[in-house]
Design a protein around this motif. Structure first.
Motif, PDB file in Angstrom:
ATOM      1  N   LEU A 273      38.722  39.484  46.280  1.00 47.39           N
ATOM      2  CA  LEU A 273      38.000  38.349  46.863  1.00 47.39           C
ATOM      3  C   LEU A 273      38.882  37.580  47.843  1.00 47.39           C
ATOM      4  CD1 LEU A 273      36.141  37.046  43.683  1.00 47.39           C
ATOM      5  CD2 LEU A 273      35.165  38.333  45.594  1.00 47.39           C
ATOM      6  N   GLU A 274      40.177  37.500  47.568  1.00 51.86           N
ATOM      7  CA  GLU A 274      41.093  36.822  48.492  1.00 51.86           C
ATOM      8  C   GLU A 274      41.141  37.530  49.844  1.00 51.86           C
ATOM      9  OE1 GLU A 274      44.338  34.734  45.471  1.00 51.86           O
ATOM     10  OE2 GLU A 274      44.643  36.802  46.145  1.00 51.86           O
ATOM     11  N   LYS A 275      41.140  38.844  49.817  1.00 55.05           N
ATOM     12  CA  LYS A 275      41.137  39.604  51.078  1.00 55.05           C
ATOM     13  C   LYS A 275      39.843  39.356  51.846  1.00 55.05           C
ATOM     14  CE  LYS A 275      44.126  43.373  49.483  1.00 55.05           C
ATOM     15  NZ  LYS A 275      44.220  44.826  49.196  1.00 55.05           N
ATOM     16  N   ARG A 276      38.726  39.314  51.132  1.00 48.67           N
ATOM     17  CA  ARG A 276      37.432  39.077  51.789  1.00 48.67           C
ATOM     18  C   ARG A 276      37.397  37.683  52.395  1.00 48.67           C
ATOM     19  NH1 ARG A 276      35.496  42.052  53.731  1.00 48.67           N
ATOM     20  NH2 ARG A 276      33.292  41.520  53.502  1.00 48.67           N
ATOM     21  N   ALA A 277      37.900  36.705  51.657  1.00 50.85           N
ATOM     22  CA  ALA A 277      37.841  35.315  52.133  1.00 50.85           C
ATOM     23  C   ALA A 277      38.712  35.093  53.361  1.00 50.85           C
ATOM     24  CB  ALA A 277      38.258  34.360  51.009  1.00 50.85           C
ATOM     25  N   ALA A 278      39.724  35.934  53.538  1.00 48.53           N
ATOM     26  CA  ALA A 278      40.639  35.778  54.672  1.00 48.53           C
ATOM     27  C   ALA A 278      40.058  36.328  55.973  1.00 48.53           C
ATOM     28  CB  ALA A 278      41.963  36.471  54.374  1.00 48.53           C
ATOM     29  N   LYS A 279      38.930  37.041  55.890  1.00 51.63           N
ATOM     30  CA  LYS A 279      38.355  37.674  57.081  1.00 51.63           C
ATOM     31  C   LYS A 279      37.308  36.772  57.718  1.00 51.63           C
ATOM     32  CE  LYS A 279      39.064  42.531  56.143  1.00 51.63           C
ATOM     33  NZ  LYS A 279      38.742  43.669  56.980  1.00 51.63           N
ATOM     34  N   ASN A 280      37.322  36.715  59.045  1.00 46.75           N
ATOM     35  CA  ASN A 280      36.313  35.965  59.784  1.00 46.75           C
ATOM     36  C   ASN A 280      35.179  36.883  60.213  1.00 46.75           C
ATOM     37  OD1 ASN A 280      37.342  33.311  59.816  1.00 46.75           O
ATOM     38  ND2 ASN A 280      38.783  33.839  61.443  1.00 46.75           N
TER      39      ASN A 280
END
Length: 292
Positions: A273-280
């Protein structure tokens, strides 16, 4: 019949008659409301597998999210189709509606956002190998945002209908693909490599696309027709921001309920989820602002 009792079109209406129920409705069949909404189907879908009262909240909240995913996929398909037809007002209307729906989707986290580990653990075992990662409708939503990967089809191999829908969705242009094609038809120099890219691949940022958005925003108010493209850019930015908020709310709720433990279904949980949240979403709309 006397003149006193004879019905007259000019007789005063009985106010109570307007509110009297139609006793024929539901007498021999379901109500028109039920026929249209299928409320009895929706309200009997919940089948808790534990005795914990919190599981019902989890089930209903998750099912509500699935319904909002369905609405958003519908809206973004509508926006994409409108852009293909060069109907910018139609696309903007669909995108605007989707922002209200995203706000409602994001609000769905409220009942789950403050779960303690103990509260979540009280019914977590009921999920078994189930995970939101396996949501087919959410995957279709992500595909429309340009987040595509064939590996995302793997969890659905045992569900022929969902797999067929996803196999179709991954080969179709994303919403942003349609935006860039529309910009090209409006005279902007979108690179051929972007327009003709493999539709099943994840969208990657492009410097030339960034410059196009930079020029659109820089020309706001100075160039004829720039205003409607700025409105398109802002509508997409609003969608992107709300998607980012959804991902972060998901991350925070998960971190609060289970920390860094492995997610349900063996997923990576918080780390993923952290990787997903870092993407625009629609990345050049964000980076272009630094150059205007």
């Amino acid at each position: 019949m006397s003149r006193e009792t004879e019905a007259s079109p000019y007789a005063p209406e009985n106010p109570a008659a307007r509110f009297a129920p139609d006793l024929s409705i539901g007498a021999e069949s379901t109500t028109p409301y039920e026929d249209y909404v299928h409320a009895s189907v929706l309200t009997h879908l919940q089948q808790p597998l534990s005795d914990d009262p919190g599981e019902m909240v989890f089930l209903v909240t998750t099912q509500v999210m699935e319904l909002w995913f369905t609405v958003l996929v519908h809206e973004w398909h509508t926006a994409a189709q409108s852009l293909r037809e060069d109907d910018l007002p139609g696309a903007l209307a669909a995108l605007k509606r989707s922002t209200y729906e995203l706000e409602s989707l994001n609000a769905s986290w409220k009942p789950l956002a403050h779960l303690t580990p103990g509260e979540f653990n009280s019914y977590r075992a009921a999920l078994g190998e189930g995970s939101g990662f396996q949501s087919a409708m959410y995957r279709r939503l992500e595909f429309l945002l340009g987040e595509k990967s064939a590996s995302m089809l793997v969890p659905h191999r045992g569900a022929p209908r969902e797999l067929a829908e996803l196999e179709k969705a991954i080969t179709e242009p994303s919403l942003y693909d349609e935006v860039l094609c529309y910009l090209a038809r409006r005279g902007h120099a979108v690179p051929a490599a972007v327009l003709d890219r493999e539709p099943t691949a994840r969208y990657e940022p492009d410097e030339a696309v960034e410059r196009i958005w930079q020029d659109i925003y820089a020309a706001q108010g100075d160039t004829a027709g720039s205003g409607d493209l700025v409105r398109l850019g802002e509508a997409l930015t609003e969608v992107a921001e709300l998607v980012w908020r959804w991902r972060n709310d998901h991350l925070l709720a998960t971190r609060r309920a289970m920390g860094a433990k492995t997610g349900t279904g063996g997923s990576a949980g918080v780390a993923w989820l952290e990787k997903r949240a870092a993407k625009n979403v629609f990345p050049e709309l964000w980076t272009a602002r630094s150059h205007v």
